[in-house]
Design a protein around this motif. Sequence first.
Motif, PDB file in Angstrom:
ATOM      1  N   ALA A   1       5.573  14.781  -8.203  1.00 27.75           N
ATOM      2  CA  ALA A   1       4.258  14.340  -8.438  1.00 27.75           C
ATOM      3  C   ALA A   1       3.880  14.810  -9.813  1.00 27.75           C
ATOM      4  N   LEU A   2       3.846  16.363 -10.041  1.00 30.82           N
ATOM      5  CA  LEU A   2       3.640  17.273 -11.144  1.00 30.82           C
ATOM      6  C   LEU A   2       4.061  16.629 -12.325  1.00 30.82           C
TER       7      LEU A   2
ATOM      8  N   GLU B   1      10.297   9.153  -2.205  1.00 29.47           N
ATOM      9  CA  GLU B   1      10.247   9.626  -3.607  1.00 29.47           C
ATOM     10  C   GLU B   1       9.872   8.560  -4.476  1.00 29.47           C
ATOM     11  N   ASP B   2      10.461   7.459  -4.319  1.00 33.04           N
ATOM     12  CA  ASP B   2      10.277   6.438  -5.352  1.00 33.04           C
ATOM     13  C   ASP B   2       8.829   5.970  -5.101  1.00 33.04           C
TER      14      ASP B   2
ATOM     15  N   CYS C   1       2.030   7.835  -8.687  1.00 39.03           N
ATOM     16  CA  CYS C   1       1.650   8.860  -9.744  1.00 39.03           C
ATOM     17  C   CYS C   1       1.771   8.181 -10.942  1.00 39.03           C
ATOM     18  N   ARG C   2       2.678   7.567 -11.484  1.00 42.96           N
ATOM     19  CA  ARG C   2       2.804   6.967 -12.627  1.00 42.96           C
ATOM     20  C   ARG C   2       1.703   6.109 -13.101  1.00 42.96           C
TER      21      ARG C   2
ATOM     22  N   MET D   1       1.003  -1.044  -0.131  1.00 40.15           N
ATOM     23  CA  MET D   1      -0.006   0.097  -0.033  1.00 40.15           C
ATOM     24  C   MET D   1       0.885   1.257  -0.002  1.00 40.15           C
ATOM     25  N   ILE D   2       0.446   1.972  -0.704  1.00 37.99           N
ATOM     26  CA  ILE D   2       1.216   3.239  -0.814  1.00 37.99           C
ATOM     27  C   ILE D   2       0.362   4.421  -0.098  1.00 37.99           C
ATOM     28  N   TYR D   3       0.575   5.092   0.628  1.00 36.68           N
ATOM     29  CA  TYR D   3      -0.331   6.073   1.471  1.00 36.68           C
ATOM     30  C   TYR D   3      -0.215   7.469   0.839  1.00 36.68           C
ATOM     31  N   LEU D   4      -1.135   7.918   0.244  1.00 39.77           N
ATOM     32  CA  LEU D   4      -1.261   9.329  -0.380  1.00 39.77           C
ATOM     33  C   LEU D   4      -2.580  10.235   0.117  1.00 39.77           C
TER      34      LEU D   4
END
Length: 370
Positions: A264-265, A348-349, A355-356, A1-4
Amino acid sequence: MIYLDYQATTPLAPEVAAAMRPWFEEKFANPHSPSTWGREAAAAIEVARGRVEQAIGLAGGRFAFTSGATEAINWAIKGTFEDSLRRKLVTISTEHAAVLDTAEWLEKQDIEVVRLKVGADGLIDLDEALAHIDDKTALVAAMLVNNEIGVMQPVARLAQAAREAGALMLCDAVQGFGRLAIPDGPDLVAVSAHKIHGPKGVGGLWMRSGTEPASQIHGGGQELGMRSGTLSPSLCVGLGEAARLAAERRDADAAHVEKLSQLALATLGQGWTVNGSLTDRYRGNLNVRREGLDGARLISDLRNIAFSLGSACASGSGRPSHVLRAIGLNDRAARSSVRLGFGRYTGEDELVSACRRINEAAIEQAHLPA
């Protein structure tokens, strides 16, 4: 899980968990008891209070612990009007539900409420605001950082205008506390622990001396004689430690978030539009939209990435965000928006990977039948 989803809540800091643990295990005494253990618990709460006051960074006031920012905001607004002969609240149409719903309650008490409109950038027209802050105004309420789109209102100028009109100013600093310097000027400041890597269930209200609102919870008057109920030493200590860490790491956290925002952008690339001001904003909140996107479907497609459509308080309502509508988005554009929130513990990774995948899923969605 990536938490954003950092605007909904933040991961508990390890240092906070370690600081809290003794107070809900062996050090379980009631901090309002005169026993030795009770006095020890009370002393720990006072240390935590001092750390929060230091992190808030405003002079001439005192911090009171509450169950969270929602209680603090209700106390600030209702208590101010209970003690005032003035009958007008000036706030902003994009405020958190804790402010807007309380404003609706005030109107039922025959109190005038002015909800300032915002432009496409999410910011108020300052001249319009100043025209409404007059000698009828008891309180001006404004967020430091919007929880849905991250824009920053001119809190210092609003506080100055309130003071010149003889009114008080409440700043909902929940999304900015520990991340940004709170501008000098507000008389009342609401904060929450779980937005700064602390525990859920605790927050509080900073009150400039002489502006304390009337009590709303009656009983033993345990907290500064103004709020009743037994305090939890573990929760108070947790907020205190989270505040200490936030103050200590604020510059490093800000630099990290700035880099993450740029990554991210850049990774999302073309086809995405940022909702709200590109300049007057907290960089750890990135609310973006893409033409034709179904944000809810995107979240469902990417279940191993935690992100949101907007405020966690309004999720599941089926209604487009009141904040996105206020900046001029129609229902379709609002539903094509998602909020990415990141901070101290975001790598960062993992952000680039998330985002990708978000961008790829959005492009794939656009080619599927409606």
